[in-house]
Write a protein that holds these residues in place. Structure first.
Motif, short mmCIF file in Angstrom:
data_model
loop_
_atom_site.label_atom_id
_atom_site.label_comp_id
_atom_site.label_asym_id
_atom_site.label_seq_id
_atom_site.Cartn_x
_atom_site.Cartn_y
_atom_site.Cartn_z
N ALA B 123 0.84 -1.20 0.00
CA ALA B 123 0.00 0.00 0.00
C ALA B 123 0.88 1.26 0.00
O ALA B 123 0.57 2.24 -0.69
CB ALA B 123 -0.93 -0.01 1.19
N ASN B 126 1.97 1.52 -3.57
CA ASN B 126 1.02 1.55 -4.68
C ASN B 126 -0.28 2.31 -4.48
O ASN B 126 -1.06 2.43 -5.42
CB ASN B 126 0.67 0.11 -5.08
CG ASN B 126 1.89 -0.69 -5.47
OD1 ASN B 126 2.84 -0.13 -6.03
ND2 ASN B 126 1.89 -1.97 -5.17
N ALA B 127 -0.55 2.77 -3.28
CA ALA B 127 -1.85 3.42 -3.05
C ALA B 127 -2.04 4.60 -3.99
O ALA B 127 -1.13 5.40 -4.19
CB ALA B 127 -1.96 3.89 -1.60
N THR B 128 -3.22 4.71 -4.57
CA THR B 128 -3.53 5.83 -5.45
C THR B 128 -3.81 7.07 -4.61
O THR B 128 -3.99 6.99 -3.40
CB THR B 128 -4.77 5.53 -6.30
OG1 THR B 128 -5.90 5.42 -5.42
CG2 THR B 128 -4.63 4.24 -7.07
N GLN B 131 -7.03 6.72 -2.83
CA GLN B 131 -6.96 5.79 -1.70
C GLN B 131 -6.26 6.44 -0.51
O GLN B 131 -6.64 6.22 0.64
CB GLN B 131 -6.24 4.50 -2.14
CG GLN B 131 -7.12 3.61 -3.00
CD GLN B 131 -6.36 2.56 -3.78
OE1 GLN B 131 -5.14 2.67 -3.99
NE2 GLN B 131 -7.06 1.53 -4.23
N ARG B 132 -5.26 7.26 -0.80
CA ARG B 132 -4.57 7.96 0.30
C ARG B 132 -5.51 8.94 0.99
O ARG B 132 -5.49 9.10 2.21
CB ARG B 132 -3.35 8.70 -0.25
CG ARG B 132 -2.20 7.76 -0.54
CD ARG B 132 -1.09 8.41 -1.37
NE ARG B 132 -0.28 7.40 -2.01
CZ ARG B 132 0.74 6.77 -1.42
NH1 ARG B 132 1.06 7.07 -0.19
NH2 ARG B 132 1.43 5.87 -2.07
N LEU B 135 -7.79 6.84 3.17
CA LEU B 135 -7.06 6.35 4.33
C LEU B 135 -6.85 7.47 5.33
O LEU B 135 -6.99 7.28 6.55
CB LEU B 135 -5.70 5.78 3.88
CG LEU B 135 -4.99 4.89 4.88
CD1 LEU B 135 -5.77 3.60 5.09
CD2 LEU B 135 -3.57 4.58 4.41
N VAL B 165 -6.23 -0.68 3.62
CA VAL B 165 -4.84 -1.09 3.35
C VAL B 165 -4.83 -2.19 2.30
O VAL B 165 -4.08 -2.13 1.32
CB VAL B 165 -4.16 -1.56 4.64
CG1 VAL B 165 -2.80 -2.20 4.32
CG2 VAL B 165 -3.98 -0.40 5.61
N SER B 168 -5.63 -0.94 -1.10
CA SER B 168 -4.64 0.00 -1.65
C SER B 168 -3.37 -0.68 -2.11
O SER B 168 -2.43 0.00 -2.55
CB SER B 168 -4.30 1.06 -0.59
OG SER B 168 -5.47 1.73 -0.15
N THR B 169 -3.32 -2.00 -2.02
CA THR B 169 -2.10 -2.71 -2.40
C THR B 169 -1.83 -2.69 -3.90
O THR B 169 -0.71 -2.88 -4.34
CB THR B 169 -2.17 -4.20 -1.99
OG1 THR B 169 -3.36 -4.77 -2.58
CG2 THR B 169 -2.22 -4.35 -0.48
N ILE B 210 2.62 4.60 5.29
CA ILE B 210 1.96 4.44 3.99
C ILE B 210 1.89 5.78 3.27
O ILE B 210 2.22 5.88 2.08
CB ILE B 210 0.54 3.84 4.15
CG1 ILE B 210 0.63 2.38 4.61
CG2 ILE B 210 -0.24 3.93 2.84
CD1 ILE B 210 -0.71 1.75 4.92
#
Lengths: 237, 237
Positions: B123, B126-128, B131-132, B135, B165, B168-169, B210
């Motif tokens: 995550a 690679n989290a977009t 997605q961040r 989170l 998490v 978001s991988t 992350i």
DNA sequence: CATTTATATTTATCCTATAATAAACCTTGA
DNA sequence: TCAAGGTTTATTATAGGATAAATATAAATG
């Protein structure tokens, strides 16, 4: 009133599985967008030339794997990707059939790196007597085949070895990985068979650690195997 | 011709799911032995007071999860435990309903320890952007709830955090864990809510790593969280 | 405008009939 | 007796049509 074309095209499986596979293909490929309502039962029955019974069984199958959701009056909706159960061997098979599998392979390797060392550690602690016998027999074969190399046979015994590790963890949640692993191994030429190299040494380390009940050593040995595993292009299909 | 008893007993779900649940219960509890042939469709239809259609859809559902396998003339056989897909949220739900869940909880924790640190690391990489943001919003809530403690709300936001998490991988194989995790969280009182302690510090470490894109730190932070996680008895149901 | 009721559409369930499959059981011939 | 091959039979697979339930939408109502 069967449509023989579908029977031939979809191999020898039962009709509803063939229909499910075709619908799954459309969903997985993105041809049917997420959250989209797919055509009504009647329309799909005509499209596939199957009865409502067969069609509905197909939809039930896909619903079970998180691809669809049906409601009266609303219709049948494609669920968002988050809900697709990629850890289902049959679904994975369908994914692989789409081709373009380098990414799938890489992602699977990333999963293995997380899960397999721990599985080996658990197996070292929890494998039953019978499982140790099986593992032992399998490793004997690996050893033999590594000396009289045969790519196909190596793939099968390599697969069986790792499968047994998952089955020997004594943890229900690790069991499904065994089938997923088999699906992947059968679909791709084993990466470790590259240039005839069979990683027999690395496998021996895992095997010995498990038989000795040394969890830490098993974990580390499996991690080393996967670290050395270098990603090969899938060559199947 | 519906049997209202089943409707009430099996909650409000569709009929074939209720039937599937009942058959699953028998299989998972061992009441129906592995490799055993279950009674024929006609017999089961009478037992459950449902039509063949509903019964067959139930069987298809269970087949899809690896619990059953049908062949003409032979019958429907209970598959061996190796084939049961414990990483299917619905099946897990059925398992939990059996009660006696301390083992399930322990096994799941063992799985989390293997998979979640790596998921956090992925995550971080690679989290977009979106997605961040999600989170981030979720962690804000965690922070707030940890100060104005509410066990139920904490469970929900804790669950959402770990779910995000996994999502978001950027790895398809990690997605199913999100649903499995949610099923477990909803079924057991969150272990981390013990004595009002919310592990907010440990979660902050994961969150920060992350957001900073620091995979190693995220992995370690998640591992620390799970190491501190001490197994509580399940209290639900 | 809000709230309820009616309607229409879609899936859910039921039912019955026929087909496909494969195990078990007969022939039949040596 | 016994083995090869065909026949019966039990079971699931598929078809297809009828009715029920659910619910989004539209219409009616206060």
């Amino acid at each position: 009133m069967h449509n023989p074309f579908i029977q031939i095209a979809g191999s020898k499986r039962s009709l509803h599985v063939q229909v499910a596979r075709e619908i799954a293909r459309k969903i997985l490929s993105g041809e049917a967008a997420q959250n989209e309502i797919i055509p009504s039962e009647m329309v799909l029955c005509e499209q596939f030339s199957v009865s409502r019974t067969a069609l509905r069984e197909a939809i039930k199958l896909l619903t079970s794997k998180g691809l669809l959701e049906s409601k009266p009056k609303v219709g049948t909706r494609v669920k968002s990707r988050d809900n697709w159960n990629f850890l289902d061997a049959q679904l994975l098979d369908w994914v692989i059939d789409l081709g373009d599998n380098e990414i799938v392979y890489q992602e699977f390797l990333a999963l293995r790196k997380a899960i397999e060392p721990e599985a080996a550690a658990l197996a070292a602690k929890n494998a039953t007597a019978q499982q140790r016998i099986l593992l032992s027999a399998t490793f004997q074969q690996m050893d033999y085949i590594s000396k009289n190399f045969d790519a196909q046979k190596w793939m099968e015994v390599d697969m069986e070895f790792h499968r047994l590790v998952f089955l020997s963890t004594g943890n229900s949640f690790y069991l499904p990985f065994a089938n997923v692993l088999c699906t992947m191994f059968r679909s791709f030429i084993s990466h470790s068979s590259e240039k005839g190299g069979t990683c027999i040494g690395e496998h021996r380390a895992i095997y010995s650690a498990i038989m000795a009940g040394d969890a830490d050593k098993a974990r580390e040995a499996n991690a080393i195997l996967l670290k050395n595993t270098n990603h090969r292009l899938p060559t199947s299909n």
